[in-house]
Each structure stands twice: as C-alpha cells, then as structure tokens.
Design an enzyme around this catalytic site. Sequence first.
Site, PDB file in Angstrom:
ATOM      1  CB  CYS A  60      -0.919   0.005   1.206  1.00 28.56           C
ATOM      2  SG  CYS A  60      -1.917  -1.486   1.389  1.00 28.56           S
ATOM      3  N   GLY A 107       1.131   4.117  -1.634  1.00 28.79           N
ATOM      4  CA  GLY A 107       0.694   5.504  -1.701  1.00 28.79           C
ATOM      5  C   GLY A 107       1.717   6.367  -2.415  1.00 28.79           C
ATOM      6  N   GLY A 111       4.692   6.923  -1.410  1.00 32.37           N
ATOM      7  CA  GLY A 111       6.008   6.291  -1.391  1.00 32.37           C
ATOM      8  C   GLY A 111       6.964   6.716  -0.299  1.00 32.37           C
ATOM      9  CE  LYS A 151       4.654   3.977   7.144  1.00 29.26           C
ATOM     10  NZ  LYS A 151       3.765   5.092   6.707  1.00 29.26           N
ATOM     11  CG  ASP A 183      -1.736   2.570  -3.374  1.00 25.78           C
ATOM     12  OD1 ASP A 183      -2.942   2.768  -3.620  1.00 25.78           O
ATOM     13  OD2 ASP A 183      -1.241   2.761  -2.248  1.00 25.78           O
ATOM     14  CG  ASP A 236      -6.480  -2.654 -13.138  1.00 22.85           C
ATOM     15  OD1 ASP A 236      -6.068  -1.487 -13.042  1.00 22.85           O
ATOM     16  OD2 ASP A 236      -6.416  -3.333 -14.174  1.00 22.85           O
ATOM     17  CG  ASP A 287       1.444   2.499   5.832  1.00 22.03           C
ATOM     18  OD1 ASP A 287       0.823   2.509   6.908  1.00 22.03           O
ATOM     19  OD2 ASP A 287       1.848   3.536   5.268  1.00 22.03           O
ATOM     20  CB  CYS A 316      -1.213   6.313  10.850  1.00 18.65           C
ATOM     21  SG  CYS A 316      -2.263   6.616   9.415  1.00 18.65           S
TER      22      CYS A 316
END
Length: 387
Positions: free
Chosen positions: A206, A208, A210, A212, A230, A256, A277, A330
């Site tokens: 995951c 996102g 980037g 991490k 992602d 997708d 994450d 988080c």
Amino acid sequence: MTPAARVQMAIELLDKIVASAQRNGAPADTIIAEWFKTRRFAGSGDRRGIRDLIYRAIRAFGEPPETGRRAMLGLAQIDPEIAAAFDGSPYGPPKIGRAENALQPAPMPDWLGGRIDAAEHEALLARAPLDLRVNVLQTSPDAMMAIYPNATQIPGLPNGLRIDPPIAIEADDAMRDGLIDVQDAGSQFVVAACQAKPGMTVIDLCAGGGGKTLALGADMENSGRLVACDTDRTRLSRLSPRAARAGVNVEVRLLDGGREAAMLGNLAEKGDVVLVDAPCTGSGTLRRNPEARWRITPDRLRDVLDVQRHVLDLATPLVRPGGVLVYAVCSLIEREGWGQIEDFLMHNPDFKAEPLEIGRESGPGRILTPSHDGTDGFFVARLIRAC
C-alpha cells in the site's frame, strides 16, 4: 485586514470546510489555499492569522460545528480578542445576538474518544513537530544538521531529525534534491520494524506516495528488488519522481481494484519482507490533521476494517516461507490494530508475531503514541511465516 475581517473570513472558510468534510471532499488545507489564490488583498500576516483561527476552531470542536459562526463564537467565550471582533464593523461579523448560542469546546467526539485511550486525547490534538528522514543514499545526518542547526536527532532513529517548532522547508534545496524527506518518527519506526537489508525482495503493498518505500530503498542500499504497489493512480504517480530525486531504484506497480490478486500473482512467495501500511481511519494523525475527526464515522470505521482484511489477504501469499509480514496503521483504535492482527493470526496459524523493541505492547504488536513516544499514533506488528 482588520481583526474583525480576519474573523469573518475564518467563519466563511469554516463553513466551506465543514461542508466539504461532510461529503468527504477536499481537505481544509486545499480549501484554504484555493480561497487565498483569489483573494490577493490578504497579506501574509492576514493569511497566517486566518489560518490560525481556523485551526484553533478545528482543534476545539471534535464534532463538526453547524456553522463557522457558532464555532468562532465558541472560541470567543475564551478569547476576548475574538469576542471583540464581533463588533458589526464593515467586513467583520455581525454583533452577537442575545439569542445566539455558542458551541462549548469539546475536542473529541464521544464515540471516537471512547475508542482511544483518554490519556492520548490532549497530545493527539497538540501541534506536531517537523520530523525529517535523512536520505543516506545521498548525504548524512551530520551534513543535514549543519544545514538545519536547530534540528535534533530523534532517539532510536539514527537517520531521523526533529525540528521543533517546525519550519517551512518545502522550497529548500535539500528537499528538492532528495536529501531529506518529511516523515513522522512513527513512520520511520514502522520502516525500521521491517529490517530491510541489501539483496532482499521487499514489497510495499500500500505504497501511496512512497514515503516508506523510499526509506526501505535506503535501508536496502539499492541492492535487491523493491516493489511498490497501490490501487490509487494519483498517489502512486508521485512516487517515481520522488524516487528519481532520492536515487532509489523501485519497481512501481499500479493495481486494478478487484484484480489485485491476479496482478500480484508473479510475486507469490517472493517477499522477504511484505509491508502492509494499511488504509485506516487516520485517528493517530490528528495532531497533523485534526479535521479528520469530522470525517471519521462508525460507518467509515466498518468500511476500513473490511479493506484492511482484504489487503492482509492479498499480502499473505506474497510472503516467502521464513519471510516477514509487517502490518501497520496510523490509528489508535484497537480494532484496527491488535484486533485485526489477532484475527489474522487465528486464521493463519503459519504466522507468528515476533517481538519488537519500540513503543508499548498492544496485543501481538506495539503501539507508538504522541504522549508516550512523541510520534503520531501507530500500531505495528511484525509477523514471521513458518518455513
């Protein structure tokens, strides 16, 4: 602008922010920035003052106020300067009517506050410091501390620096050149929990934008295979330019929705480390995004829990025997953290939790919190797959 005009503009912006939160639209920062683009008469001091009023109101009220005026009247009860702005002057708010009821500040919605340790409420709504991660592929912590003499090293993070109070660095050469990245200490501890090393195959499921991913690449010293995945095209599109600036080699894979498993098939049992994450409520990031309380609802929590289970199901077959699955959110809502992982371990007996030496124990994982660790709120678990 007069103080009264600043208050009136804050009221109008709060009306827009509340409406946007209710339909899950643009965040407060975006609305404020767009507003100021068309109002050049507002100077830098005016903008700072208006933004401060808005975020004071957002932090003061856990539930979205009915109107921006009611929110500002609530602040007026505890701030004489704001109260004095309700003077009916041109461009200012009308005088306070006798029948008007101000909102009483209540920082945390009851339903959400009951799911987060009360000891964390105040710290979750305090202003956050500026945390940086030094990109050791390009520079060193000592070199960055010479550029930012007010920075201090974050305990437990050799490449983490903290500037408090925060400063604006977006336009700095160090940012533009990929020498540093803005990243909360909690996120850096999540990356440390992965224990990525040169030569490994590491999958950030995951990814996102980037943040991490780039930290993992630095830990791998650009040796091995780093795959960032992602389903969000917009967020993932930011990763390649960031990776180029940072000097990180990464394979970017847009998935997708609904076809993720098939598109990940060639990575089955390839991952030495798979980082999940996971999408979450973001309840651990309220000090950076207090407006999120106006968007988190019981319905959204239920939806997020389903997504987290789905992502864990996608991640499981990617972990090689003896490999590691790291799960992080988080959020400080227990159901998203240890509850989710306890369910996972019950249904996946070939995985077991491995101890981590960060934060505090939370079921099979650990939690990091603002009051205890000085980070955003995170849950993280490191799970080992049997050989």
